[in-house]
Design a protein around this motif. Structure first.
Motif, PDB file in Angstrom:
ATOM      1  N   THR A  29      -3.539   6.192  -6.520  1.00  0.00           N
ATOM      2  CA  THR A  29      -4.651   6.738  -5.734  1.00  0.00           C
ATOM      3  C   THR A  29      -4.330   6.713  -4.246  1.00  0.00           C
ATOM      4  O   THR A  29      -4.777   7.568  -3.485  1.00  0.00           O
ATOM      5  CB  THR A  29      -5.938   5.941  -6.011  1.00  0.00           C
ATOM      6  OG1 THR A  29      -6.239   6.023  -7.407  1.00  0.00           O
ATOM      7  CG2 THR A  29      -7.106   6.492  -5.213  1.00  0.00           C
ATOM      8  N   LYS A  30      -3.523   5.736  -3.823  1.00  0.00           N
ATOM      9  CA  LYS A  30      -3.167   5.612  -2.405  1.00  0.00           C
ATOM     10  C   LYS A  30      -2.069   6.580  -1.993  1.00  0.00           C
ATOM     11  O   LYS A  30      -1.904   6.850  -0.803  1.00  0.00           O
ATOM     12  CB  LYS A  30      -2.699   4.175  -2.113  1.00  0.00           C
ATOM     13  CG  LYS A  30      -3.713   3.087  -2.445  1.00  0.00           C
ATOM     14  CD  LYS A  30      -4.901   3.113  -1.527  1.00  0.00           C
ATOM     15  CE  LYS A  30      -5.830   1.942  -1.807  1.00  0.00           C
ATOM     16  NZ  LYS A  30      -6.997   1.918  -0.900  1.00  0.00           N
ATOM     17  N   SER A  31      -1.291   7.089  -2.966  1.00  0.00           N
ATOM     18  CA  SER A  31      -0.147   7.932  -2.600  1.00  0.00           C
ATOM     19  C   SER A  31      -0.029   9.198  -3.439  1.00  0.00           C
ATOM     20  O   SER A  31       0.945   9.942  -3.294  1.00  0.00           O
ATOM     21  CB  SER A  31       1.144   7.123  -2.760  1.00  0.00           C
ATOM     22  OG  SER A  31       1.287   6.677  -4.092  1.00  0.00           O
ATOM     23  N   PRO A 151      -8.099  -7.498  -4.197  1.00  0.00           N
ATOM     24  CA  PRO A 151      -9.191  -7.316  -3.243  1.00  0.00           C
ATOM     25  C   PRO A 151      -8.691  -6.825  -1.892  1.00  0.00           C
ATOM     26  O   PRO A 151      -7.515  -6.985  -1.553  1.00  0.00           O
ATOM     27  CB  PRO A 151      -9.777  -8.730  -3.117  1.00  0.00           C
ATOM     28  CG  PRO A 151      -8.611  -9.629  -3.371  1.00  0.00           C
ATOM     29  CD  PRO A 151      -7.775  -8.916  -4.405  1.00  0.00           C
ATOM     30  N   VAL A 152      -9.574  -6.231  -1.136  1.00  0.00           N
ATOM     31  CA  VAL A 152      -9.247  -5.858   0.239  1.00  0.00           C
ATOM     32  C   VAL A 152      -8.945  -7.135   1.022  1.00  0.00           C
ATOM     33  O   VAL A 152      -9.575  -8.174   0.811  1.00  0.00           O
ATOM     34  CB  VAL A 152     -10.424  -5.090   0.884  1.00  0.00           C
ATOM     35  CG1 VAL A 152     -10.156  -4.846   2.358  1.00  0.00           C
ATOM     36  CG2 VAL A 152     -10.655  -3.783   0.146  1.00  0.00           C
ATOM     37  N   ALA A 184       0.631  -3.786   1.964  1.00  0.00           N
ATOM     38  CA  ALA A 184      -0.422  -4.380   2.788  1.00  0.00           C
ATOM     39  C   ALA A 184      -1.163  -3.309   3.577  1.00  0.00           C
ATOM     40  O   ALA A 184      -2.381  -3.376   3.757  1.00  0.00           O
ATOM     41  CB  ALA A 184       0.177  -5.422   3.733  1.00  0.00           C
ATOM     42  N   GLU A 185      -0.439  -2.317   4.038  1.00  0.00           N
ATOM     43  CA  GLU A 185      -1.065  -1.231   4.791  1.00  0.00           C
ATOM     44  C   GLU A 185      -2.021  -0.428   3.912  1.00  0.00           C
ATOM     45  O   GLU A 185      -3.113  -0.066   4.336  1.00  0.00           O
ATOM     46  CB  GLU A 185       0.010  -0.317   5.361  1.00  0.00           C
ATOM     47  CG  GLU A 185      -0.533   0.796   6.253  1.00  0.00           C
ATOM     48  CD  GLU A 185       0.568   1.630   6.873  1.00  0.00           C
ATOM     49  OE1 GLU A 185       0.267   2.764   7.286  1.00  0.00           O
ATOM     50  OE2 GLU A 185       1.722   1.164   6.933  1.00  0.00           O
ATOM     51  N   LYS A 186      -1.629  -0.196   2.665  1.00  0.00           N
ATOM     52  CA  LYS A 186      -2.464   0.600   1.765  1.00  0.00           C
ATOM     53  C   LYS A 186      -3.706  -0.161   1.320  1.00  0.00           C
ATOM     54  O   LYS A 186      -4.768   0.433   1.102  1.00  0.00           O
ATOM     55  CB  LYS A 186      -1.652   1.016   0.537  1.00  0.00           C
ATOM     56  CG  LYS A 186      -0.519   1.988   0.831  1.00  0.00           C
ATOM     57  CD  LYS A 186       0.197   2.391  -0.434  1.00  0.00           C
ATOM     58  CE  LYS A 186       1.429   3.229  -0.120  1.00  0.00           C
ATOM     59  NZ  LYS A 186       1.124   4.389   0.713  1.00  0.00           N
TER      60      LYS A 186
END
Length: 310
Positions: A29-31, A151-152, A184-186
């Protein structure tokens, strides 16, 4: 580090909830990565039915494959609203790890995601023979997943080796940290570095009465701290997120992961086989065996799987 673009998820036919697929969907979903849910099956009884012709045995095998693929399609259907490309594939193969790695090589996947089992009482990960083979022989990173969410602002623990100035080890340290920072960035996570250093050899303290064990330990600690801090500065990681502790990696890394309540540990595996594999069993593989969180295992850039015939 480039985003993972093609993810191979190893399905678990014994599990009701496919934790590996759920984690792969989070990553994709992030990429906008493409996912293939893969299942390797084999039943020796189908090979030994002498009263059937080879065509009949093949038809029976295909029937089983179609049945399992229908199950995978039902599993994947739960994610159809995510806007992702998710395919399924079932193969007949008597060695699951080989079928997975062969698929990775043939179709150029860049990540394997597989669920792990854990012991309810000890909460320790129990790796199957297939897990170990994948960790040792996969040419691409392997993400071993447990039953929990990311988790975030979760913590990602990167295990680095600064005990040598060997260029290949330094390059692997960089690769590990780059993967940690990208994830970590995502996920708005926090990257921590960990390094264990050996204590004073007992025989030195016994054989040399005037030997100053404390000074020796402090000198070793300072050397490791300097090298870890150098890595941290190079990659923009705060010094207070660096952890240098006396002890063996197989003790230090799992203990710190638990203290930080880390969601993921990233470490390097050299993928040796035979006698040399037994030697590293006391380091990287014992670390893996003691973790209670997800694990991402990274290979050196020059690693080639023993199953890659190209």
């Amino acid at each position: 580090m480039k985003d993972f673009q093609k993810i191979l998820v190893v399905a678990d036919p014994t599990a009701e909830h496919q934790v590996a697929l759920a984690r792969a969907v989070e990553l994709a979903t992030k990429s906008q990565a493409k996912i293939t849910v893969f299942l390797s099956i084999f039943d020796f009884s189908y090979e030994m039915t002498s009263i059937l012709s080879s065509q009949e045995r093949e038809a029976m095998r295909q029937g089983v494959i179609d049945q399992r693929n229908a199950w995978l399609l039902d599993v994947v259907a739960a994610y159809k609203d995510r806007g992702l490309e998710i395919n399924t594939q079932v193969v007949w193969h008597n060695r699951p790890f080989e079928s997975v790695i062969n698929q990775v090589i043939a179709e150029q996947y860049d990540l394997i995601v597989k669920g792990t089992h854990h012991h309810g009482k000890l909460k320790a990960v129990i790796f199957t023979p297939t897990d170990w083979h994948l960790l040792r022989k996969s040419p691409v990173p392997v993400l071993m997943v447990k039953e929990h969410d990311w988790p975030v602002a979760g913590k990602i623990l990167c295990a680095v080796n600064v005990s040598t100035e060997d260029e290949s080890h330094q390059a692997l340290n960089g690769k590990i940290i780059e993967h940690g920072k990208a994830l970590a960035e995502k996920f708005a996570g926090q990257v921590h570095l960990v390094n264990g250093f050996p204590g004073t050899p007992v025989n030195l303290a016994i054989e040399l009465p005037d030997f100053d064990a404390h000074s020796y330990n402090e000198a070793i600690r300072m050397q490791h701290e300097l090298r870890v801090n150098y890595l941290a500065n190079e990659y923009g990681i705060p010094i207070n997120q660096c952890h240098v502790k006396e002890g063996l990696p197989e003790d230090v890394i799992p203990e710190l992961a638990e203290q930080l309540d880390a969601e993921l540990v990233i470490l390097g595996t050299v993928g040796r086989t035979g006698f040399s594999a037994a030697l590293i069993g006391n380091t990287a593989e014992h670390v893996i065996d003691s973790l209670t969180c997800d694990l991402l295992a990274i290979k050196p850039d020059d690693y080639k799987s023993p199953l890659d015939e190209s």
